[in-house]
Design a protein around this motif. Structure first.
Motif, PDB file in Angstrom:
ATOM      1  N   GLU A  59       0.736  -1.142   0.010  1.00 48.08           N
ATOM      2  CA  GLU A  59       0.020  -0.211  -0.056  1.00 48.08           C
ATOM      3  C   GLU A  59       0.924   1.403   0.039  1.00 48.08           C
ATOM      4  O   GLU A  59       0.556   2.158  -0.863  1.00 48.08           O
ATOM      5  CB  GLU A  59      -0.945  -0.004   1.319  1.00 48.08           C
ATOM      6  CG  GLU A  59      -1.886   1.196   1.262  1.00 48.08           C
ATOM      7  CD  GLU A  59      -2.750   1.150   2.379  1.00 48.08           C
ATOM      8  OE1 GLU A  59      -3.666   1.997   2.654  1.00 48.08           O
ATOM      9  OE2 GLU A  59      -2.572   0.387   3.385  1.00 48.08           O
ATOM     10  N   GLU A  60       1.935   1.297   0.831  1.00 46.59           N
ATOM     11  CA  GLU A  60       2.801   2.280   0.834  1.00 46.59           C
ATOM     12  C   GLU A  60       3.624   2.543  -0.603  1.00 46.59           C
ATOM     13  O   GLU A  60       3.795   3.729  -1.144  1.00 46.59           O
ATOM     14  CB  GLU A  60       3.868   2.293   1.818  1.00 46.59           C
ATOM     15  CG  GLU A  60       3.188   2.370   3.386  1.00 46.59           C
ATOM     16  CD  GLU A  60       4.407   2.216   4.260  1.00 46.59           C
ATOM     17  OE1 GLU A  60       4.847   3.148   5.203  1.00 46.59           O
ATOM     18  OE2 GLU A  60       4.663   0.821   4.540  1.00 46.59           O
ATOM     19  N   LEU A  61       4.196   1.609  -1.051  1.00 46.83           N
ATOM     20  CA  LEU A  61       4.437   1.494  -2.306  1.00 46.83           C
ATOM     21  C   LEU A  61       3.802   2.171  -3.359  1.00 46.83           C
ATOM     22  O   LEU A  61       4.357   2.937  -4.156  1.00 46.83           O
ATOM     23  CB  LEU A  61       5.111   0.130  -2.761  1.00 46.83           C
ATOM     24  CG  LEU A  61       6.442  -0.445  -1.763  1.00 46.83           C
ATOM     25  CD1 LEU A  61       6.507  -1.864  -2.253  1.00 46.83           C
ATOM     26  CD2 LEU A  61       7.538   0.183  -2.060  1.00 46.83           C
ATOM     27  N   ALA A  62       2.811   1.627  -3.352  1.00 51.99           N
ATOM     28  CA  ALA A  62       1.771   2.144  -4.499  1.00 51.99           C
ATOM     29  C   ALA A  62       1.133   3.654  -4.250  1.00 51.99           C
ATOM     30  O   ALA A  62       1.118   4.465  -5.272  1.00 51.99           O
ATOM     31  CB  ALA A  62       0.363   1.327  -4.404  1.00 51.99           C
ATOM     32  N   HIS A  63       1.419   3.953  -2.906  1.00 51.31           N
ATOM     33  CA  HIS A  63       1.158   5.436  -2.750  1.00 51.31           C
ATOM     34  C   HIS A  63       2.272   6.312  -3.006  1.00 51.31           C
ATOM     35  O   HIS A  63       1.880   7.549  -3.390  1.00 51.31           O
ATOM     36  CB  HIS A  63       0.845   5.382  -1.138  1.00 51.31           C
ATOM     37  CG  HIS A  63       0.530   6.905  -0.780  1.00 51.31           C
ATOM     38  ND1 HIS A  63      -0.703   7.650  -1.123  1.00 51.31           N
ATOM     39  CD2 HIS A  63       1.121   7.821   0.104  1.00 51.31           C
ATOM     40  CE1 HIS A  63      -0.622   8.952  -0.564  1.00 51.31           C
ATOM     41  NE2 HIS A  63       0.468   9.007   0.117  1.00 51.31           N
ATOM     42  N   ASN A  64       3.511   5.800  -3.196  1.00 50.55           N
ATOM     43  CA  ASN A  64       4.726   6.663  -3.525  1.00 50.55           C
ATOM     44  C   ASN A  64       5.222   6.525  -4.958  1.00 50.55           C
ATOM     45  O   ASN A  64       6.351   6.919  -4.970  1.00 50.55           O
ATOM     46  CB  ASN A  64       5.837   6.084  -2.677  1.00 50.55           C
ATOM     47  CG  ASN A  64       5.660   6.350  -1.084  1.00 50.55           C
ATOM     48  OD1 ASN A  64       4.882   7.234  -0.751  1.00 50.55           O
ATOM     49  ND2 ASN A  64       6.402   5.592  -0.070  1.00 50.55           N
ATOM     50  N   ARG A  65       4.346   6.328  -5.772  1.00 45.32           N
ATOM     51  CA  ARG A  65       4.653   6.262  -7.075  1.00 45.32           C
ATOM     52  C   ARG A  65       3.729   6.634  -8.224  1.00 45.32           C
ATOM     53  O   ARG A  65       2.697   6.417  -7.853  1.00 45.32           O
ATOM     54  CB  ARG A  65       5.142   4.806  -7.714  1.00 45.32           C
ATOM     55  CG  ARG A  65       4.199   3.719  -7.333  1.00 45.32           C
ATOM     56  CD  ARG A  65       4.815   2.341  -7.822  1.00 45.32           C
ATOM     57  NE  ARG A  65       3.778   1.495  -7.987  1.00 45.32           N
ATOM     58  CZ  ARG A  65       3.686   0.111  -7.021  1.00 45.32           C
ATOM     59  NH1 ARG A  65       4.587   0.263  -6.014  1.00 45.32           N
ATOM     60  NH2 ARG A  65       2.635  -0.617  -7.254  1.00 45.32           N
ATOM     61  N   ARG A  66       4.195   6.986  -9.251  1.00 47.33           N
ATOM     62  CA  ARG A  66       3.440   7.010 -10.510  1.00 47.33           C
ATOM     63  C   ARG A  66       3.755   6.183 -11.492  1.00 47.33           C
ATOM     64  O   ARG A  66       4.804   5.945 -11.695  1.00 47.33           O
ATOM     65  CB  ARG A  66       3.256   8.338 -11.342  1.00 47.33           C
ATOM     66  CG  ARG A  66       2.905   9.723 -10.447  1.00 47.33           C
ATOM     67  CD  ARG A  66       2.456  10.883 -11.155  1.00 47.33           C
ATOM     68  NE  ARG A  66       1.439  10.444 -12.204  1.00 47.33           N
ATOM     69  CZ  ARG A  66       0.966  11.480 -12.533  1.00 47.33           C
ATOM     70  NH1 ARG A  66       1.065  12.863 -12.523  1.00 47.33           N
ATOM     71  NH2 ARG A  66      -0.356  11.451 -13.703  1.00 47.33           N
ATOM     72  N   ASP A  67       2.671   5.189 -12.021  1.00 51.27           N
ATOM     73  CA  ASP A  67       2.798   4.039 -12.928  1.00 51.27           C
ATOM     74  C   ASP A  67       2.968   4.527 -14.308  1.00 51.27           C
ATOM     75  O   ASP A  67       2.047   5.256 -14.733  1.00 51.27           O
ATOM     76  CB  ASP A  67       2.068   2.937 -12.774  1.00 51.27           C
ATOM     77  CG  ASP A  67       2.217   1.718 -13.168  1.00 51.27           C
ATOM     78  OD1 ASP A  67       2.947   1.940 -14.598  1.00 51.27           O
ATOM     79  OD2 ASP A  67       2.028   0.631 -12.738  1.00 51.27           O
ATOM     80  N   GLN A  68       4.239   4.444 -14.933  1.00 52.17           N
ATOM     81  CA  GLN A  68       4.281   4.854 -16.401  1.00 52.17           C
ATOM     82  C   GLN A  68       3.282   4.110 -17.386  1.00 52.17           C
ATOM     83  O   GLN A  68       2.716   4.844 -18.331  1.00 52.17           O
ATOM     84  CB  GLN A  68       5.636   4.824 -16.797  1.00 52.17           C
ATOM     85  CG  GLN A  68       6.449   5.956 -16.451  1.00 52.17           C
ATOM     86  CD  GLN A  68       7.495   6.169 -17.377  1.00 52.17           C
ATOM     87  OE1 GLN A  68       7.481   5.864 -18.723  1.00 52.17           O
ATOM     88  NE2 GLN A  68       8.494   7.178 -17.297  1.00 52.17           N
ATOM     89  N   ASN A  69       2.900   3.038 -16.943  1.00 55.71           N
ATOM     90  CA  ASN A  69       1.982   2.152 -17.636  1.00 55.71           C
ATOM     91  C   ASN A  69       0.607   2.940 -17.709  1.00 55.71           C
ATOM     92  O   ASN A  69      -0.062   2.948 -18.909  1.00 55.71           O
ATOM     93  CB  ASN A  69       1.831   0.700 -17.214  1.00 55.71           C
ATOM     94  CG  ASN A  69       3.101  -0.284 -17.556  1.00 55.71           C
ATOM     95  OD1 ASN A  69       3.557  -0.223 -18.595  1.00 55.71           O
ATOM     96  ND2 ASN A  69       3.666  -0.530 -16.223  1.00 55.71           N
TER      97      ASN A  69
END
Length: 602
Positions: free
Chosen positions: A236-246
């Motif tokens: 959950e933290e990892l997903a919150h800390n990024r924008r996914d280029q896909n």
């Protein structure tokens, strides 16, 4: 997480022939708040000798992990790298610390924000991460062991990011060498001709970026660098800390979308000396960006060098490293042995001429390609020559004369690279050796027809390719990015984005300027013929007597695309593209490819 950030520095004075400092923290001056996590961590490699310890600095900043050894990141490639550039701290696509410290340079290798050991929000190629790169460059120039002069040297991402940070003009930056580094995020990489290049982005993101996110569990266990110093983060933290280029590139389609607009910058703002190195085989990613980056950079001293071969190896060839070192020594050490710093002394362009069928992925054979220098790009004596398509599937230099309308047709869309829907137009054999070097455009008159029992199509995606066939009928392939066989060059166009801005200062007859704005979208209706100009990426070939050229038009990727495919179901839905595509010939419907033919010097 903010309270857990630690400043860790490990200095090894014994094990290596250079001073090695690991996980040095660089504070981010550009951060909106001075929170503990607003740091970039880097490794510093410094020579043990030097004038009071002050040496020029080479900086790299990227996503692939400063602590992931080259031998783990890409074992096969590492096995083939020039042994002079293989050491304990060799890293993918970056200068080797052992070699460069032994030649009087410090090397600073930084983990990009949100990756490796650098905390923060992961948003690759964004304005925010370029600002962090800016701070790393200025930090390197300010250190007690630094001479105050910084150079940038690296391949691919480590090349493309150089354009962006150089345009911001950080203090201390003295020269850049973007080696196979795209300069236009939208046109070069993400949406070629307006079409989403999803295949590579997914491969790149899933293998080389997300696996190295700050806080990603299990990195050490999988031999993908050490675990994060502060420990693991939850999914959950990892997903919150990024924008996914896909996701971002699928959801955003136009250059005025905030996602793309926020990444825009002006190449004309670059003032430092530039050596842009373009690979003729990189005709699906970086090639265009290196050429256009050179052309539009505002630098008084700028040079364009062409190479061939795989994406990973030529950077480390002895002869190429000698060029890198000569250029950097001129601007970072004041040791100009060749005349780089004297405007006009060295020709701006150093060409590699691709003549002969030498095979694919043969480094020694490719070193046999001859070089020639030119004073400008495009070459001033270029003769832009039209080769006309005919309904009998030929290319001819004579202007055709039609009495009635007729078309050549193919099904759409196409998603099978091995068996694509395509048509080809073949030239007459060349009667003399002919050099083609520069930018190619194609003018086509296209329409789409509804298939019986199907819905109305509302889009045409054009995939065009130039191929070179020897007198014996065998196609000549060249070495692509991963050592794969590639044709001469490729081009793409989404017909709803056909609008050309002829008033733009970057519009040229040999390279149509498209703004790719949401306000530029034009309708595509069944049965309506649309004249379009397709940009084809720059290329070089010296054709021999008896050889031919083939111009290919398809409704999807064809041979040579490799991982650089355009098949995203949302971007290329069947219901919008399904139909029969036509190229129309007749009174008022001329179709031609304009080739840049280079006559011999008089």
């Amino acid at each position: 997480m903010a309270g857990r950030i630690r400043d860790i520095k490990v200095t090894d004075e014994v094990s290596f022939p250079y001073i090695f400092e690991q996980n040095v923290s660089v504070p981010l001056k550009s951060a909106s708040t001075q929170r503990p996590e607003n740091v970039i961590r880097c490794n510093v490699y410094r020579p043990r000798t030097g004038d009071a310890g002050k040496v020029p600095v080479l900086v790299t900043y990227g996503p692939y992990g400063k602590d992931i050894p080259y031998r783990d990141f890409h074992p096969k490639s590492f096995a083939e790298v020039n042994p002079k550039h293989k050491s304990e701290h060799s890293c993918w696509e970056t200068p080797d610390p052992h070699f460069w410290t032994s030649h009087g340079y410090a090397v600073v290798r930084a983990d990009e924000r949100g990756l490796g050991q650098s905390p923060g929000f992961l948003d690759t190629m964004s304005r925010g991460t370029s600002e962090a790169f800016f701070d790393v460059v200025e930090w390197a120039a300010e250190q007690s062991w630094s001479s105050g002069k910084v150079g940038l040297l690296g391949i691919s991402y480590y090349g493309g990011s150089q354009w962006r940070v150089a345009a911001r003009r950080p203090r201390g930056l003295a020269a850049i060498i973007p080696w196979e580094g795209m300069s236009d995020y939208y046109r070069d990489r993400c949406r070629q001709g307006g079409i989403f290049s999803n295949g590579f982005i997914k491969f790149w993101w899933d293998r080389q970026v997300i696996t190295n996110q700050y806080g990603r569990p299990g990195r050490s266990k999988s031999q993908w660098g050490p675990d994060t110093i502060e420990g693991d983060l939850s999914e959950e933290e990892l997903a919150h800390n990024r924008r996914d280029q896909n996701v971002d590139n699928a959801e955003n389609k136009y250059l005025d979308d905030e996602y793309y607009a926020s990444r825009d910058f002006n190449l004309g703002d670059i003032q430092v000396p530039v050596l842009s190195v373009a690979n003729w085989g990189g005709n699906t990613l970086h090639l265009r960006g290196n050429v256009e980056g050179f052309f539009h950079a505002g630098s008084e001293l700028k040079y364009l060098r062409f190479i061939s071969g795989r994406h990973d190896l030529p950077f480390y060839y002895d002869e190429e490293v000698a060029v890198q070192q000569s250029f950097l020594d001129a601007f970072l050490k004041g040791d100009d042995r060749e005349g780089w710093s004297q405007k006009g002394k060295l020709p701006q362009v150093n060409l590699l001429l691709r003549k002969g069928n030498i095979g694919v992925n043969d480094a020694e054979a490719e070193k046999g390609f001859q070089r020639r220098t030119e004073t400008e790009w495009p070459i001033a004596r270029t003769q832009y020559s039209r080769f006309y398509l005919t309904p009998s599937y030929t290319l001819q230099t004579a202007v055709p004369n039609y009495l009635e309308d007729v078309s050549c047709s193919y099904l759409a869309p196409s998603f099978d690279v091995q068996n694509p829907h395509k048509i080809q137009f073949v030239s007459e054999p060349f009667t003399k050796e002919t050099e083609i070097t520069g930018h190619i455009t194609a003018h086509l008159n296209v329409s789409v027809e509804k298939l019986p029992g199907k819905g109305d199509p509302s889009e045409i995606d054009l995939f065009v390719t130039m191929r070179h066939v020897y007198a014996d009928g065998k196609e000549v392939f060249y070495t692509g990015t991963a050592g794969d066989p590639v044709p001469l060059c490729k081009g793409w166009l989404r017909v709803s984005l056909r609008k050309v801005n002829e008033q733009h200062p970057w519009h040229r007859s040999w390279l149509p300027r498209r703004d790719y704005l949401s306000t530029d979208v034009e309708t595509v209706d069944p049965g309506v013929i649309y004249p379009v100009d397709v940009e084809i990426w720059p290329t070089n070939v010296v054709t021999e007597i008896g050889s031919r050229l083939i111009f290919e038009v398809a409704s999807g990727d064809t041979q040579g695309a490799a991982v650089f495919t355009h098949n995203h179901p949302t971007d290329r839905p069947l219901e919008k593209l399904q139909g029969v595509n036509h190229i129309w010939f007749g009174p008022g419907y001329e179709n031609y490819v304009t080739l840049p033919i280079i006559p011999e010097r008089q």
